[in-house]
Design an enzyme around this catalytic site. Structure first.
Site, PDB file in Angstrom:
ATOM      1  N   TYR A  24       0.820  -1.212   0.000  1.00 14.74           N
ATOM      2  CA  TYR A  24       0.000   0.000   0.000  1.00 14.74           C
ATOM      3  C   TYR A  24       0.852   1.259   0.000  1.00 14.74           C
ATOM      4  CZ  TYR A  24      -4.112  -2.912   0.998  1.00 14.74           C
ATOM      5  OH  TYR A  24      -5.123  -3.840   0.951  1.00 14.74           O
ATOM      6  N   ALA A  39     -17.820  -1.347  -2.943  1.00 18.85           N
ATOM      7  CA  ALA A  39     -17.470  -1.522  -4.358  1.00 18.85           C
ATOM      8  C   ALA A  39     -16.682  -0.331  -4.879  1.00 18.85           C
ATOM      9  CB  ALA A  39     -18.727  -1.761  -5.196  1.00 18.85           C
ATOM     10  N   SER A  49     -13.611  -3.885   0.186  1.00 18.88           N
ATOM     11  CA  SER A  49     -14.445  -3.205  -0.811  1.00 18.88           C
ATOM     12  C   SER A  49     -15.939  -3.431  -0.600  1.00 18.88           C
ATOM     13  CB  SER A  49     -14.051  -3.613  -2.232  1.00 18.88           C
ATOM     14  OG  SER A  49     -14.494  -2.660  -3.176  1.00 18.88           O
ATOM     15  N   LEU A 109     -21.218   2.139  -4.239  1.00 18.07           N
ATOM     16  CA  LEU A 109     -22.426   2.036  -3.425  1.00 18.07           C
ATOM     17  C   LEU A 109     -22.606   3.203  -2.469  1.00 18.07           C
ATOM     18  CD1 LEU A 109     -22.260  -1.791  -2.643  1.00 18.07           C
ATOM     19  CD2 LEU A 109     -23.703  -0.628  -4.327  1.00 18.07           C
TER      20      LEU A 109
END
Length: 370
Positions: free
Chosen positions: A60, A217, A214, A221
């Site tokens: 990350y 999404a 997620s 959403l």
């Protein structure tokens, strides 16, 4: 149920918040994300609300995420209070095939890097990030067990692997006395429900709590994105990365717009945000141990942290279930009511209820983590 209610993860004794703080957004190296001051504010807001579960990975933001988490934890002296999950698999050294993947050489290399960036001598939950299609489960599980025995890792898990591979890995752990898998970290949301076929039953049967990534999404959403002349608008990650090869960002379809429309209607009836309703639905599905929430703005996190403060009625939940139900595929179509009736003489199948394996939870004594 608030964020400071802690459930055990899988069949372990590790007690974690139902909402975990995702930190893939900590850092701006990838062209989006939060700067250090904003990331610190997000971290402090989460732990002050009682949250104790932090998710990151060595990949990350090129290591910035882990480094900042280590700094924030040290600033608040929270190492014994927070549960840090980090992951390995991805290669940050082009041209060096052993600087990535899931072999023993990379696992032992990667864990040392994560420990250094996090500024700690142990990792609470160490997770294989993605199946590399090469390394045998035997090698992975023995290597992870060695890390637990050395004291550098407390618990282990898998992310983004085939169900058969996860089942083999857990069976090997049981057979050989290795540290068992505590979690399966997988994508799951109203628009991505495929884990219900294999992974949810697998986790329930073999003691692995699903750690959802997620759940919104990639923001679809949240209500941020709107259809516009055959395309969509809204900016953010979905817009920035829609042409990438990463399947996590390929979310635009007519089916998904229908789901968003129903979600918006249900959210209005509940007087809640679309994000809160989507998170609530996901967190309360069978097998789910914790849901990872990420944010780049404080207002987003504050809204998400209220996602478990209400209940969705069975009628509204059924509407969300119906509009988002995936198309049945082989062989799963053979496990449904009509075919099963032919097997069981027309009698009910008699499946165990979703709550057969009850979650154990402990109410916190205080309102937050100080």
């Amino acid at each position: 149920m608030s964020v400071d209610t802690y459930y055990t993860l899988g069949r372990s004794g590790l007690r974690v918040s139902r909402l975990a703080l995702g930190t893939m957004t900590f850092g701006t190296e990838w062209g989006w994300g939060a700067d250090e001051d904003t990331a610190r504010q997000l971290f402090n807001t989460y732990v002050d609300a009682g949250g104790n579960f932090i998710d990151t990975a060595d990949l990350y933001t090129n290591g910035t995420s882990e480094a900042w988490i280590g700094k924030f934890v040290a600033e608040r002296k929270l190492r014994d209070r927070v549960v840090i999950a980090t992951k390995f698999s991805y290669n940050a050294e082009p041209g060096n095939p052993n600087a990535g993947g899931n072999g023993r050489k990379n696992i032992l290399r990667a864990v040392e890097g994560s420990l250094k960036r996090l500024g700690t001598d142990y990792i609470d939950l160490y997770i294989l990030h993605t199946w590399d299609r090469i390394t045998p489960a035997e090698e992975v599980m023995r290597s992870l067990d060695d890390l637990v025995r050395s004291g550098k890792v407390r618990h282990v898990g898998l992310s983004d692997t085939p169900a058969w591979y996860a089942a083999r890995a857990q069976t090997l752990a049981e057979w050989r006395g290795y540290e068992p898998l505590t979690t399966l970290q997988l994508e799951y949301s109203l628009v991505e429900r495929n884990i219900e076929n294999e992974f949810v039953p697998l986790g329930l049967e073999l003691g692995m709590g699903v750690m959802v990534w997620s759940p919104l999404a990639s923001g679809l959403l949240s209500g941020k994105y709107k259809p516009s002349e055959g395309s969509f608008s809204g900016g953010g990650r979905l817009d920035t990365l829609r042409d990438s090869q990463n399947p996590a960002f390929q979310k635009i379809s007519e089916r998904n717009w229908q789901i968003i429309s129903e979600l918006e209607t249900v959210a209005k009836e509940l007087d809640r945000s679309m994000a809160q309703v989507a998170l609530n639905w996901t967190a309360n599905q069978p097998g789910v141990g914790s849901v990872i929430i990420g944010a780049t703005k404080l207002t987003q996190l504050q809204d998400n942290l209220k996602a478990l403060d209400f209940q969705i009625s069975s009628e509204l939940s059924d509407r969300l279930q119906t509009v988002s139900r995936p198309k049945s595929q082989f062989p799963y179509s053979y496990f449904e009511s009509e075919i099963q009736g032919m097997i069981h003489g027309g009698k009910p199948v008699g499946l165990k209820p979703a709550g057969y394996y009850p979650h154990i939870f402990i109410e916190s004594a205080g309102a937050g983590v100080s």
